[in-house]
Design an enzyme around this catalytic site. Structure first.
Site, PDB file in Angstrom:
ATOM      1  N   GLU A   5       1.332 -12.233 -14.878  1.00  0.00           N
ATOM      2  CA  GLU A   5       0.084 -12.006 -15.633  1.00  0.00           C
ATOM      3  C   GLU A   5       0.323 -12.293 -17.102  1.00  0.00           C
ATOM      4  O   GLU A   5       0.020 -11.482 -17.982  1.00  0.00           O
ATOM      5  CB  GLU A   5      -0.356 -10.547 -15.448  1.00  0.00           C
ATOM      6  CG  GLU A   5      -0.486 -10.153 -13.979  1.00  0.00           C
ATOM      7  CD  GLU A   5      -0.799  -8.680 -13.768  1.00  0.00           C
ATOM      8  OE1 GLU A   5      -0.248  -7.857 -14.514  1.00  0.00           O
ATOM      9  OE2 GLU A   5      -1.600  -8.364 -12.882  1.00  0.00           O
TER      10      GLU A   5
ATOM     11  N   CYS B 249      -6.985  -1.320 -13.289  1.00  0.00           N
ATOM     12  CA  CYS B 249      -6.953  -1.277 -14.753  1.00  0.00           C
ATOM     13  C   CYS B 249      -8.186  -1.899 -15.373  1.00  0.00           C
ATOM     14  O   CYS B 249      -8.685  -1.418 -16.386  1.00  0.00           O
ATOM     15  CB  CYS B 249      -5.691  -1.942 -15.288  1.00  0.00           C
ATOM     16  SG  CYS B 249      -5.511  -3.661 -14.844  1.00  0.00           S
TER      17      CYS B 249
END
Lengths: 658, 658
Positions: A326, A422
């Site tokens: 990521e 998240c």
């Protein structure tokens, strides 16, 4: 830099959003997202992966029996929810919601250990192993989110209970971590505590928290690397292989670059590693640099800013082009289809931009913030507030997402909730706190960063000022400010001239000002003794722009992206048919903008003439001699943030030119 | 189809290659690759991963002690080496090499078990578990390669020892597998035995092998699926989880599509799964269909052929666009940078093409074969024969290959040898047997598929014919055939008119023939009573062509590939600077072809005028309003197969047009 006068952000209690665009989003967060997420935290959503978050707290508090479940940072889901809910509460008092939060805070308090420690994973599963794995576990990250929630709730309600819990935890952390001999010389594998401690420092006025934040920032990446020391210790206990296995995923390609701990932060000059970690760290670095006037730290921030915005930023405000890790990859590596561009990372970019402005009053920071706000952040949420994107690609071919392993991370439709949840709370807390980003005050200067309808209160000297902002932004570029004062007050209005606008005009009570004279670092500064009822107008003509990407950005050569005002556009299959890559725009094509109140909750769409291939030429052929037979077609582009709200299909941002 | 007269491939003993292009390659295989691979098989190459292949045979033969090492199909490295070496031997007698092979054959013979079984992995490691895991292990695959080696060696030397070993193994397999009650109703997880048994059937004239091949083909994909039955049995022994784990990699995304066992082969209408497996299976299907005149089987082949060549084929002859599973994905999914396009798969495409011609005498099969031969197969080997590509991408940005996880499979430079060493021996056996693909004979008709300088012997009726072919192909398109006969002989010369050529001309003894009249399914057929010294000339004008891809092939829209004759070109950084994506070709650009004997062992390069961006406009900018400032530049394109033989850098096949 020593000269910079203190920048004050506006409190959410001093601003009320009344905006055609953002009020809808805030209402979604208030009415849909926050109630839904509360249910999710309580495992009450049928068919969704259980969060186990509240249950973990109950077990840690001794109210229930059981094992910890979820990610090691599951606690933050509750904290981020409280933070978002608090921002809503600040503007929209709601005794019911406040009561729910108070109960959650009671539960958090019960879970807190006598020494202030609080992390439900370790409390439940490994109480003896606290603070032994900062690399991979998330105790300090959780602490940071708790602190942010505490400050937000305190600012919204004035209630101190959660703030006290947070202080007790922060005090405990201060006793555990530091350069002193009896402390661990460590820091977090996932930055967050650093920016949170800056907020706690401001809320409490206690320099201990500032110093602790500074310690974490200063110590990061120093040699010998703490994560090595920690791993050696842990290897004594659980064996080397187990340690390696724990860390494999994060470190295999990048080593400590993954968490920006490869060199001390002041020596970092390229954005590397996990994008959200980077954003949270850069936010804290900029905040700290401004607070303590640390030139070297600010320079590092500036270099990193340049690297991100000049080489590693999607046109949508997305960052982090690699699914694996990521993370940031390297300059100009911004593929459209395999993009990661996590919603959370763009949210983090908004945080960082705001803090950069704190040390350098240049419009470029708010320009990028605007880019992220109107494109790559809100693209993360559906228009009904019920589904979310982690990943925000700039090109989608659903068949490829289903069939290609290298595109498995790209979803062609938003998902209900995630195991690692998240993004939804992060987008919620951003939207709920959008008011914080509109204005900054620097003594008697009021900066207007964003054109969002609102009533805002300021205090200059002893005078109260109310600014009423009205517009149809982002669809129209004429914005009006009404000044409400009891007596005339001298102050400066500094209105951002967006980077996308080349011929802005400012009028005061109907009189046109000379832009050249008043514009400083991208803000039109109007100094005046303002009287009640004064009207300031800014006009930002919005034309449909075709933007090109730097030729080093290899995937976009020969293509343009359409932008109007701050809004980046895209083509969707539902409007333009499949195989969007076949569409090409003649260089001299005319493009029209038109507002459609029925489309996607009301958007300005762009239409125009383009070309497609004669498909009949191609029957049964995969390759053939070049011919240039084309068919004229009409295209319709919609705002990127609103894609994937209708029939699923292909989408592209970058359109080929011919 | 019942009408098709038998097609006979030429024996390597009847053809001698004397070609400017291929003789070099054959010499490389003879002088570099085969000796090098023999050393590799014997673990004698310093710094290379040991193969352990010969050692495994020695252990299985009882000559040494130890464990099996390498992949479960490691045996095939030796078999493929023998096969390649045999093809070389057929044309270039070499007593030394023959002695080495004979010794290897002795070793293979010693390793063979009394019942004929031969797979060193199972003999050494799990003798009790033979034939229990056809899905993931490779006993039948190894058997297939052994049979191919045996036939090749027999055809080259007339020696029967290895052929007898192969027959004993095949006879054993015939006793183990089949529909009869006392047999296993299974087939291989990796096809290869099917096509090998067809070769054995022809070499021995024994229908048992034809029938066994037909059984494997017919049974594949039938319900209940054999791999499920087998897995259930294995689960009883080693547990369900262990079975799942073994199969996870192959099956997670595609199930039995991975090995083309999802439905019976006659129902398959899209190329799916592992590309090499698919090619070997389609080759066997076409061979069998031709042999037994099975219309349904041929129709399946035809549909699969159309699917591959009309929707899933790179312009280089590469197939299998996904690294994950080394497999086909879906129609028009042919990304250039994340391509897999395994060398072995293109080699397999050559095999399949040849067998398709056997049942349908159309030039389209040899067209595709030519595409693979001159592009995507030989790109797998460096010009010095010492390093190899598995993966043959059409676009390379070395920095991305180093930094992006989704490009980790793409090497910007060829590698010495591989842990799974399938490609180097596969390319070696193809090159060594190139003579097999030039001609086919159908009674009194001689098909010329490929223009490769050679002396070839044929037999029509009782007459001996020698055809001497001369050309500078692929650089020049004028080819001359000289007929040598004792007495005049009536036969037909059928010369392929390549698909890339639009104005071919044929002359016999200087007289121009009318192409319209003589061309049948892509071959110019010249029937005559040929006399000694007759000369047939074919002229295939080679112009530089710009080819477009089907607009559904999304990554190539707005781009062209350069081709001249059968050769596909590419741009390399070493000739054209970095950031090749910035280069654009005006539609009306002029492109010149020029032979350069000093470049890349002698190639025709293409040069022309193109455009690049003014980089000075872009300093510090990532995006800006569209402008069209360009700088004229010269480009130089080289044959794709020869890329990555100089300074490593970027490469593209598809060039943007403007």
């Amino acid at each position: 830099m020593g000269e910079v006068k203190k920048i004050k952000d506006i409190s959410l209690r001093d601003i009320e959003i009344k905006d055609g665009f953002w009020t809808n989003y805030i209402n979604l967060v208030k009415n849909v997202v926050i109630p839904y997420q509360w249910q999710a935290l309580n495992d009450e959503i049928e068919g969704a992966e259980p969060s186990h978050c509240i249950k973990n707290f109950k077990i840690a508090a001794g109210e229930e029996k059981g094992e910890f479940n979820g990610h090691s940072f599951q606690d933050t889901d509750l904290y981020k929810w409280i933070e978002a809910a608090s921002y809503i509460l600040a503007a929209y008092p709601d005794p019911e919601l406040e009561k729910t939060i108070d109960e959650a805070i009671d539960l958090i308090g019960k879970a807190q250990q006598p020494d202030g420690y609080l992390d439900t994973y370790y409390i439940i599963m490994e109480p003896e192993n606290r603070w032994t794995n900062e690399l991979a576990k998330h105790e300090l990250y959780c602490a940071g989110h708790m602190i942010e929630a505490a400050v937000a709730y305190y600012e919204a309600t004035g209630k101190e209970k959660l703030l006290n819990i947070a202080c007790r935890f922060a005090d405990h952390i201060d006793e555990v971590f530091g350069k002193e001999e009896n402390k661990l010389p460590g820091y977090s594998g996932h930055q967050e505590i650093e920016l949170a401690l800056m907020r706690l420092y401001r809320a409490k006025g206690n320099e201990k928290y500032l110093n602790l934040s500074k310690y974490f920032i200063d110590e990061r990446g120093q040699e010998p690397n703490y994560f090595n020391l920690e791993a050696e210790k842990r290897a004594e206990r659980i064996g080397k292989e187990a340690v390696l296995k724990e860390h494999y995923y994060m470190l295999v390609q990048d080593g400590y670059k993954y968490m920006q701990a490869h060199v001390p932060v002041r020596q970092q000059n390229k954005a590397v590693g996990h994008a959200v970690r980077a954003m949270y760290m850069y936010t804290a670095m900029a905040d700290l640099a401004g607070e303590i006037k640390d030139e070297a730290l600010f320079n590092a921030c500036k270099i990193l800013w340049e690297n991100v915005t000049e080489s590693q930023l999607y046109i949508t405000g997305g960052i982090g082009s690699s699914d694996y890790g990521e993370k940031f990859t390297f300059d100009y590596d911004l593929p459209n289809d395999t993009a990661y561009a996590e919603t959370c990372a763009s949210v983090g970019l908004v945080f960082w931009s705001q803090k950069m402005f704190g040390i350098d009053q240049d419009s470029k920071y708010a320009d990028i913030m605007e880019k992220a706000l109107y494109n790559g952040t809100i693209s993360g949420m559906s228009l009904d507030g019920k589904s979310f994107f982690y990943v925000n690609p700039l090109e989608v071919w659903p068949e490829a997402c289903e069939n290609r392993q290298d595109l498995m991370h790209v979803e062609p439709v938003r998902q209900k909730w995630f195991g690692c949840a998240c993004c939804p709370p992060n987008i919620a807390r951003l939207i709920a706190s959008i008011g914080k980003y509109i204005y900054s005050q620097q003594e008697d200067k009021i900066y207007v960063h964003h054109y969002i309808g609102s009533d805002a209160k300021f205090n200059v000297g002893n005078a109260n000022i109310k600014l009423t902002q009205e517009s149809n932004y982002p669809w129209q570029g004429n914005i009006k400010f009404l000044v409400t004062v009891e007596n005339p007050v001298k102050f400066t209005m500094a209105l951002r001239i967006p980077e996308w606008c080349s011929n802005a005009a400012v009028k005061v009570n109907g009189n046109i000002l000379t832009m050249d004279i008043i514009t400083k670092k991208g803000y039109a500064e109007v100094e005046a003794i303002w009287c009640n009822g004064d009207v300031i107008e800014i006009t930002l003509p919005m034309t449909v722009e075709k933007l090109q990407a730097n030729p080093n950005l290899r995937k976009n050569t020969g293509k343009v992206a359409l932008q109007r005002g701050p809004i980046v556009y895209c083509l969707e299959e539902v409007d333009n048919g499949a195989d969007l890559a076949d569409i090409s725009l003649p260089r001299d094509c005319s493009l029209q903008a038109e507002y459609d109140s029925n489309l996607l909750d009301g958007v300005t769409m762009i239409t125009g003439e383009a070309l497609r291939s004669h498909m009949s030429d191609w029957k049964g052929k995969l390759y053939k001699r070049a011919e240039y037979n084309t068919v004229p077609i009409k295209i319709k582009a919609i705002p990127y943030y609103a894609w994937a709200n209708r029939t699923p299909g292909e989408m592209i941002v970058w359109i080929r030119e011919c």
